[in-house]
Each structure stands twice: as structure tokens, then as C-alpha cells.
Design a protein around this motif. Structure first.
Motif, mmCIF file in Angstrom:
data_model
loop_
_atom_site.group_PDB
_atom_site.id
_atom_site.type_symbol
_atom_site.label_atom_id
_atom_site.label_comp_id
_atom_site.label_asym_id
_atom_site.label_seq_id
_atom_site.Cartn_x
_atom_site.Cartn_y
_atom_site.Cartn_z
ATOM 1 N N SER A 141 -24.437 -16.972 -48.057
ATOM 2 C CA SER A 141 -25.255 -18.168 -48.172
ATOM 3 C C SER A 141 -24.462 -19.368 -47.693
ATOM 4 O O SER A 141 -23.241 -19.322 -47.526
ATOM 5 N N TRP A 142 -25.183 -20.486 -47.510
ATOM 6 C CA TRP A 142 -24.511 -21.720 -47.130
ATOM 7 C C TRP A 142 -23.505 -22.130 -48.199
ATOM 8 O O TRP A 142 -22.461 -22.698 -47.892
ATOM 9 N N LEU A 143 -23.827 -21.836 -49.441
ATOM 10 C CA LEU A 143 -22.905 -22.205 -50.517
ATOM 11 C C LEU A 143 -21.603 -21.412 -50.404
ATOM 12 O O LEU A 143 -20.519 -21.973 -50.574
ATOM 13 N N LEU A 144 -21.681 -20.122 -50.124
ATOM 14 C CA LEU A 144 -20.465 -19.326 -49.974
ATOM 15 C C LEU A 144 -19.643 -19.817 -48.783
ATOM 16 O O LEU A 144 -18.412 -19.936 -48.859
ATOM 17 N N LEU A 145 -20.313 -20.123 -47.685
ATOM 18 C CA LEU A 145 -19.596 -20.659 -46.521
ATOM 19 C C LEU A 145 -18.935 -21.992 -46.852
ATOM 20 O O LEU A 145 -17.807 -22.263 -46.442
ATOM 21 N N ALA A 146 -19.648 -22.833 -47.623
ATOM 22 C CA ALA A 146 -19.086 -24.124 -48.004
ATOM 23 C C ALA A 146 -17.883 -23.953 -48.930
ATOM 24 O O ALA A 146 -16.886 -24.669 -48.812
ATOM 25 N N LEU A 147 -17.957 -23.001 -49.845
ATOM 26 C CA LEU A 147 -16.827 -22.731 -50.742
ATOM 27 C C LEU A 147 -15.621 -22.218 -49.953
ATOM 28 O O LEU A 147 -14.477 -22.613 -50.228
ATOM 29 N N ALA B 249 -12.004 -24.102 -49.542
ATOM 30 C CA ALA B 249 -10.724 -23.443 -49.830
ATOM 31 C C ALA B 249 -9.790 -23.517 -48.627
ATOM 32 O O ALA B 249 -8.590 -23.811 -48.766
ATOM 33 N N PHE B 250 -10.330 -23.247 -47.435
ATOM 34 C CA PHE B 250 -9.525 -23.323 -46.214
ATOM 35 C C PHE B 250 -8.937 -24.721 -46.059
ATOM 36 O O PHE B 250 -7.733 -24.885 -45.821
ATOM 37 N N ALA B 251 -9.775 -25.755 -46.202
ATOM 38 C CA ALA B 251 -9.319 -27.128 -46.014
ATOM 39 C C ALA B 251 -8.306 -27.543 -47.074
ATOM 40 O O ALA B 251 -7.302 -28.192 -46.777
ATOM 41 N N THR B 252 -8.551 -27.153 -48.326
ATOM 42 C CA THR B 252 -7.645 -27.541 -49.406
ATOM 43 C C THR B 252 -6.261 -26.948 -49.207
ATOM 44 O O THR B 252 -5.240 -27.642 -49.329
ATOM 45 N N PHE B 253 -6.185 -25.649 -48.889
ATOM 46 C CA PHE B 253 -4.881 -25.013 -48.677
ATOM 47 C C PHE B 253 -4.235 -25.534 -47.392
ATOM 48 O O PHE B 253 -3.014 -25.689 -47.331
ATOM 49 N N PHE B 254 -5.029 -25.775 -46.363
ATOM 50 C CA PHE B 254 -4.540 -26.338 -45.107
ATOM 51 C C PHE B 254 -3.837 -27.664 -45.386
ATOM 52 O O PHE B 254 -2.697 -27.895 -44.964
ATOM 53 N N GLY C 119 -16.003 -10.823 -55.724
ATOM 54 C CA GLY C 119 -16.160 -10.889 -54.278
ATOM 55 C C GLY C 119 -16.092 -12.306 -53.750
ATOM 56 O O GLY C 119 -15.456 -12.578 -52.730
ATOM 57 N N VAL C 120 -16.763 -13.228 -54.448
ATOM 58 C CA VAL C 120 -16.763 -14.629 -54.007
ATOM 59 C C VAL C 120 -15.364 -15.206 -54.065
ATOM 60 O O VAL C 120 -14.895 -15.854 -53.107
ATOM 61 N N ILE C 121 -14.650 -14.984 -55.180
ATOM 62 C CA ILE C 121 -13.284 -15.487 -55.302
ATOM 63 C C ILE C 121 -12.389 -14.843 -54.244
ATOM 64 O O ILE C 121 -11.518 -15.500 -53.656
ATOM 65 N N GLY C 122 -12.582 -13.564 -53.963
ATOM 66 C CA GLY C 122 -11.795 -12.904 -52.931
ATOM 67 C C GLY C 122 -11.982 -13.546 -51.566
ATOM 68 O O GLY C 122 -11.016 -13.787 -50.836
ATOM 69 N N PHE C 123 -13.232 -13.838 -51.212
ATOM 70 C CA PHE C 123 -13.504 -14.482 -49.923
ATOM 71 C C PHE C 123 -12.906 -15.889 -49.869
ATOM 72 O O PHE C 123 -12.285 -16.279 -48.870
ATOM 73 N N THR C 124 -13.090 -16.660 -50.929
ATOM 74 C CA THR C 124 -12.607 -18.046 -50.895
ATOM 75 C C THR C 124 -11.080 -18.097 -50.885
ATOM 76 O O THR C 124 -10.487 -18.925 -50.182
ATOM 77 N N ARG C 125 -10.430 -17.221 -51.631
ATOM 78 C CA ARG C 125 -8.971 -17.228 -51.631
ATOM 79 C C ARG C 125 -8.411 -16.740 -50.287
ATOM 80 O O ARG C 125 -7.363 -17.209 -49.834
ATOM 81 N N THR C 126 -9.100 -15.808 -49.632
ATOM 82 C CA THR C 126 -8.678 -15.394 -48.293
ATOM 83 C C THR C 126 -8.781 -16.554 -47.313
ATOM 84 O O THR C 126 -7.876 -16.786 -46.499
ATOM 85 N N LEU D 19 -5.633 -18.314 -45.304
ATOM 86 C CA LEU D 19 -5.639 -18.535 -43.847
ATOM 87 C C LEU D 19 -5.333 -19.997 -43.538
ATOM 88 O O LEU D 19 -4.591 -20.299 -42.592
ATOM 89 N N GLY D 20 -5.897 -20.907 -44.330
ATOM 90 C CA GLY D 20 -5.596 -22.330 -44.153
ATOM 91 C C GLY D 20 -4.125 -22.622 -44.382
ATOM 92 O O GLY D 20 -3.506 -23.412 -43.653
ATOM 93 N N ALA D 21 -3.536 -21.959 -45.392
ATOM 94 C CA ALA D 21 -2.116 -22.156 -45.681
ATOM 95 C C ALA D 21 -1.244 -21.673 -44.530
ATOM 96 O O ALA D 21 -0.202 -22.263 -44.222
ATOM 97 N N ALA D 22 -1.661 -20.575 -43.889
ATOM 98 C CA ALA D 22 -0.877 -20.028 -42.781
ATOM 99 C C ALA D 22 -1.015 -20.863 -41.507
ATOM 100 O O ALA D 22 -0.040 -21.093 -40.786
ATOM 101 N N LEU D 23 -2.236 -21.327 -41.227
ATOM 102 C CA LEU D 23 -2.493 -22.038 -39.975
ATOM 103 C C LEU D 23 -2.166 -23.532 -40.065
ATOM 104 O O LEU D 23 -1.837 -24.158 -39.053
ATOM 105 N N GLY D 24 -2.272 -24.109 -41.264
ATOM 106 C CA GLY D 24 -2.128 -25.545 -41.423
ATOM 107 C C GLY D 24 -0.845 -26.132 -40.867
ATOM 108 O O GLY D 24 -0.888 -27.035 -40.013
#
Length: 398
Positions: free
Chosen positions: A202-208, A212-217, A329-336, A340-345
Motif C-alpha cells: 500500500s501507499w502507507l507501506l511505501l511511505a513507511l 525509514a530510508f530517509a531517517t537512516f540516510f 513483515g512490515v517492520i522487516g521491510f521498513t528496517r531493510t 539501505l539508507g544507512a549504507a548508501l547515505g
């Protein structure tokens, strides 16, 4: 509190090792340049583990699952001190990343699924406080112990807090959280309307995930990379005063957490996301132009508070929107996405800084702050609109 402590001590296993790793490499004649691959191996392990670990929570008994993962993490951490070659050390750090990532993912999933809806904000605020505290305590413990027992034995010491928490659980189990995924739990949940997890995202999962990507980045590229460079080059700070400013930001976030928890439990979502996203973006935009130590320190405190607020809300929103069985599942996706943000940032931001200057690099971080908060706000408003439409349709059908 027990589940928060289990998450915190899992994170301590790698926090303790941060100050001792260079000494450990030196004691066995390994090049300090191996630090980069070691950090990367740990990060890769986390990325690999997050989603499978979260999804497995649907099929495995929660308590036995998390206890097994934590025991394995403690064992791998303790045995790392026996590695005397680069390949062995890399293998241990990869395994620690897999087990550590799984432990934190499962812990957060249990916290999101098991916390009462009216206390979910308080639960996530407590988890944030514990994370902040154990991160600092881990580095402090590692630095203090290495001089007493040496770098190799410090790995074994790093495993002790995990074992202590497991003994705590044996004496006083967190019964509510160990009932994760039961029929009773699923029956009491009232998710927001919209697609359920398990169909297309859903859009909500993509937004979450984007949040997560932006915060860790921002955290890894900004707080742990670009900010220290700017602090020394143009902000007028020294290592000690930068440490004080960072500590002040952490203390301010800790002091604010009880108030944030109350607002969240009272229903605040968008009302917190908008000012937090704005404050964080403004702070990063201002950093290259702040040449007075007090001004630079104030910006550090501002973005620390902003990241603290934004860090609490995703778990609460996940608990609002998804049934307990989907939390893993949701937490797994968001933490992944976050890892990725932490690695690429750091790679991306320092590339921008080298090509277009620090102002452009800070603008990238500020933009990510706004996009993360704005995307989550848009997804929340969409779900609220769906809820209103669904309620109206049900009323008409009656």
C-alpha cells in the motif's frame, strides 16, 4: 519494558565493539583498512535478515524465536574475540549482523503488535529512550572494559547484557507480548481501511519504507558523517564541544519523549510530523552557514529533537494500520529500507559534497527530511479519507 530492554541489549552487542575494533585489529596485525569491510559485512547481514526474520514471526512461537536469536547473537559476539584472521572476523561480523538485525526486527514487531492502542505512543517512546541510552552505554562500556580485559575478551563482555535480559525474561516474562499473533490478539485489532499487508504494498507501506530510508540516510550520512566535518571546519566546535552538543541533543530528545508519547497517544500524527520535518530540514540547511559554536550546537539539538519525534511515529502508525500478524513483515521491510539508507547515505552525501560543496550536501539531507515527513503525512491523509468513505458506505448500506 522487557521487550525494549531486549532490543537495547541486542544493539549494545555492536555498540560495545565500536571503540575496540581498531585495537583488536592491531593486536593481530590486521590492517586498519579492514574496518570498512567489517562495517559493511555487519550492514549486509542486517539487510539480509530483516524481512525473513519479520515474516518468520507469523509461523514461529514469539518467545522461543526471539530467545533463540538472542542466545545465538550472544554466542557469536563472544566467539568473535577468538577470530585471528580477516576471513574469520568477517564471517563473525556477517553472522552478528544477521542475528542482530533479526533480533531488533522481531523485538520491534512484538512491541508494535502487543502494545495497547491507547499506549502505543508511550511504548514506542520508551523504545526510543532505551535505544538512545543503550547506544551511548554500549560505547562507554566497551571503552571502559577494553583497558581491563583487553580487546578480545571485551567481545565476551558485550554478550553479558543480552544474557542478563534473558534471565530477566525467565523470571518475569512479558506475557502480553509473548502472545503475539494469537486469535485473541487479531480479534481485538481494528486496522485502518485500505489494502492489508500481504497484497500489493500500500501507499502507507511505501511511505513507511521511504521514511525509514530517509531517517537512516540522514542519521548515518549527516549525524555520523557530514556534521562532524562541518563542526570542525566551519562550526567552531572541537571534539569535546561537539560531544557536548550531541549529548545535549540526546538529553533534549529524552526529556521530550514523555510529552511526545502523550501527544501521540492522544491521536497526534500529522500535527507532529509536519513541525518535526520542517525543523529538521531547516537545521540541516543552516549548518554550513553557522560559524558560531552556540548556533551550530543549537542546530544539532534541533535536528536531534526532530529525528526523535519522527522516529517514534512509524511504529505507532504501523500498529494503527496493520493487524498483529502483519507487523513482523512490515517492520522487516521498513528496517531493510533503513539499512539501505544507512549504507548508501554516507557514499552519496560525500560524493555530492565533493562535487557541489557542503551547502548542496546539506540541501540533500534537508530535502530527505521533508520528503520523509511529507510522504508519511500524505499516506496518513489518504488512509483517513478511505476511512471516512468506508464509514459512509457502511452507514448507507445499513
Amino acid at each position: 519494558m522487557l521487550v525494549c530492554a531486549l532490543i537495547g541489549t541486542a544493539q549494545m552487542t555492536w555498540g560495545v565493539t565500536v571503540p575496540i575494533m581498531p585495537l583488536y585489529l592491531d593486536s593481530y596485525g590486521m590492517a586498519v583498512g579492514l574496518l570498512g569491510p567489517l562495517v559493511a559485512a555487519f550492514a549486509v547481514g542486517r539487510i539480509v535478515a530483516n524481512i525473513p526474520a519479520g515474516l518468520a514471526l507469523r509461523r514461529l512461537p514469539a518467545r522461543a524465536y526471539l530467545r533463540t536469536v538472542l542466545l545465538a547473537l550472544a554466542a557469536v559476539t563472544a566467539l568473535t574475540g577468538l577470530a585471528t584472521s580477516a576471513p574469520a572476523l568477517l564471517a563473525f561480523r556477517l553472522a552478528a549482523g544477521v542475528l542482530g538485525g533479526a533480533a531488533v526486527t522481531v523485538g520491534f514487531a512484538l512491541l508494535v503488535a502487543g502494545a495497547p492502542a491507547e499506549r502505543r505512543g508511550a511504548a514506542m517512546a520508551t523504545a526510543t529512550v532505551v535505544q538512545m541510552s543503550t547506544a551511548g552505554a554500549g560505547a562507554l562500556l566497551g571503552g571502559a572494559v577494553v583497558g581491563l580485559v583487553g580487546p578480545a575478551w571485551t567481545f565476551a563482555v558485550a554478550a553479558l547484557p543480552v544474557l542478563a535480559c534473558l534471565l530477566w525474561d525467565a523470571a518475569r516474562p512479558a506475557a502480553r507480548y509473548w502472545s503475539f499473533g494469537t486469535t485473541a490478539d487479531r480479534g481485538t485489532h481494528r486496522p485502518l481501511p485500505g489494502r492489508r499487508f500481504g497484497a500489493r504494498p500500500s501507499w502507507l507501506l511505501l511511505a513507511l519504507c521511504a521514511e525509514a530510508f530517509a531517517t537512516f540516510f540522514v542519521r548515518f550520512a549527516g549525524e555520523q558523517g557530514l556534521v562532524p566535518v562541518l563542526a570542525y571546519e566551519s562550526g567552531g566546535l572541537e571534539p569535546f564541544t561537539l560531544g557536548l552538543a550531541t549529548a545535549a541533543g540526546t538529553v533534549a530528545s529524552l526529556v521530550a519523549m514523555p510529552f511526545i508519547a502523550r501527544w501521540v497517544d492522544a491521536g497526534a500524527r500529522v500535527a507532529l510530523l509536519v513541525p518535526a520535518g520542517t525543523a529538521g530540514a531547516v537545521a540541516f540547511l543552516c549548518l554550513p552557514f553557522l560559524h558560531v559554536p552556540m548556533g551550530f550546537a543549537a542546530a544539532i539539538v534541533a535536528y536531534s529533537l526532530a529525528t526523535g519525534v519522527i522516529g517514534v511515529l512509524p511504529g505507532v502508525i504501523t500498529g494503527d494500520a496493520y493487524p498483529p500478524a502483519a507487523a513482523g513483515g512490515v517492520i522487516g521491510f521498513t528496517r531493510t529500507a533503513g539499512d539501505l539508507g544507512a549504507a548508501l547515505g554516507p557514499l552519496a552525501v560525500f560524493a555530492v559534497a565533493g562535487f557541489a560543496g557542503y551547502e548542496a550536501a546539506c540541501a540533500v539531507l534537508a530535502t530527505l527530511f521533508v520528503v520523509a515527513a511529507g510522504g508519511l503525512v500524505a499516506a496518513l491523509l489518504r488512509h483517513r479519507s478511505l476511512a471516512t468513505t468506508t464509514a459512509a458506505a457502511l452507514a448507507a448500506a445499513r
